[in-house]
Design an enzyme around this catalytic site. Sequence first.
Site, short mmCIF file in Angstrom:
data_model
loop_
_atom_site.label_atom_id
_atom_site.label_comp_id
_atom_site.label_asym_id
_atom_site.label_seq_id
_atom_site.Cartn_x
_atom_site.Cartn_y
_atom_site.Cartn_z
N LYS A 183 0.84 -1.20 0.00
CA LYS A 183 0.00 0.00 0.00
C LYS A 183 0.88 1.24 0.00
O LYS A 183 1.58 1.53 0.96
CB LYS A 183 -0.92 0.05 1.23
N GLU A 257 10.63 1.08 10.18
CA GLU A 257 11.60 2.16 9.95
C GLU A 257 10.84 3.46 10.14
O GLU A 257 10.00 3.82 9.33
CB GLU A 257 12.20 2.04 8.54
N CYS A 291 13.53 10.84 6.75
CA CYS A 291 13.50 10.38 8.14
C CYS A 291 14.88 10.47 8.79
O CYS A 291 14.98 10.64 10.00
CB CYS A 291 12.96 8.95 8.22
N GLU A 388 10.40 15.68 15.41
CA GLU A 388 10.69 15.58 13.99
C GLU A 388 9.77 16.52 13.22
O GLU A 388 8.55 16.36 13.21
CB GLU A 388 10.48 14.15 13.50
#
Length: 477
Positions: A183, A257, A291, A388
């Site tokens: 997906k 991850e 990331c 983040e």
Amino acid sequence: MSIFEYAPAPESRDIVDIKPSYGLFVNGEWTDGKGEAFKTINPATEETLAEVACATDADVDAAVAAARAAYDKVWGPMPGRERAKYLYRIARIIQERGRELAVLESLDNGKPIRESRDVDIPLVAAHFFYYAGWADKLGYAGLGPNPRPLGVAGQVIPWNFPLLMLAWKIAPALACGNTVVLKPAETTPLTALLFAEICRQADLPPGVVNILTGAGETGAALVNHPDVNKVAFTGSTEVGRRIAESVAGTRKKLTLELGGKAANIVFDDAAIDQAVEGVVNGIFFNQGHVCCAGSRLLLQESVAEDFLARLRRRMGTLRVGDPLDKNTDVGAINSAEQLERIRALSEIGEAEGGERYTAPCELPERGFWFAPTIFTGVSQSHRIAREEIFGPVLSVLTFRTPEEAVAKANNTPYGLSAGVWTEKGSRILWMADRLRAGVVWANTFNKFDPTSPFGGYKESGYGREGGRHGLEAYLDV
């Protein structure tokens, strides 16, 4: 300092044939989704690119059933040398259609065409080539004498590197003999759907790769499906935590991850101009939608003032604008939602006392844009130094000793990556041994290779993708 004016050098959109609407790719065929269709847009212009089907629970059932049948009857029993031929064929087609894929990625994602063309697509092909080489050598990977595939892999990928994240997951899964239901992110589905066409072009057996588009509900249905043997997810820590909770107690294998807040550490003996380029690449590459972005700059005090002056000067040369222009350095933010988060956290940074510097650039009137930004006067307690942001925003801190640099770098719930800039090899090794990060770059940043494993610690997830280590997640050893 005079700045060169660049004449526009746009890449042509004509090489890409975007269909008005797309269905789901299940068992080698295009099918209509049973859910309500949604639109994917160009973040640089806000124009609608296509209407995309949304998969329901019933669609997930059908895709998993197709993957299971293909695994039991075709792909699982197939010798590794035969699987390798399909992977090599896919890799070659990706190279042949590289320009088309790069343009489509930049249209759907907003990243500059030179990044899609020179980084993403070559790495995508390289991953398929690399894992094709492993398909008939799994017994020599150091993972046991008779490693076996797991079965059906359910994979959910993010919007920042849509096709590259697909390659990171599908290539090792297929090499190991698993079948896949993938997906893509709802804001960037188009290159995954084009990859489905590439699978057909490569004559990949039906059901080996299935592509389901949709939002979070579709991903949750896939992750929780009882006939999925392996779940792989790349995305936010919040969603990863929920996936870990839902998979706990089952026999599913899981790799995550997740987010990061990487420290890019510059010592006083570093090659300053080289380090400035590394810092720019570390945070402004792909608009900071990375990331492992070097979003925390740690400068040794004795060079901080000089370094920041050079960094501001370099930021003044960054070209922000049309992602399809080959001169563009920084493209569009992927979505209105992400732009709002970046703006909100930047305003919080100012309210907390950070000193904001924004690159002098004109932003287009339409689309989602945010100028490259740095914050000085930041302390470790500031939210912009802890959370983040996932955008082109850099927080700057200082240190005096290597021990202090390590303490500040590790003072984060994340542990995905770090960078060290120094002329001393011994210091690089000393730092790398103490930094709690899955990847430590030395005198460079954001360098990737299919032979090298990638992954994190703590809230950055667990498991490794890439390299020999990336095979383990898709094998019963």
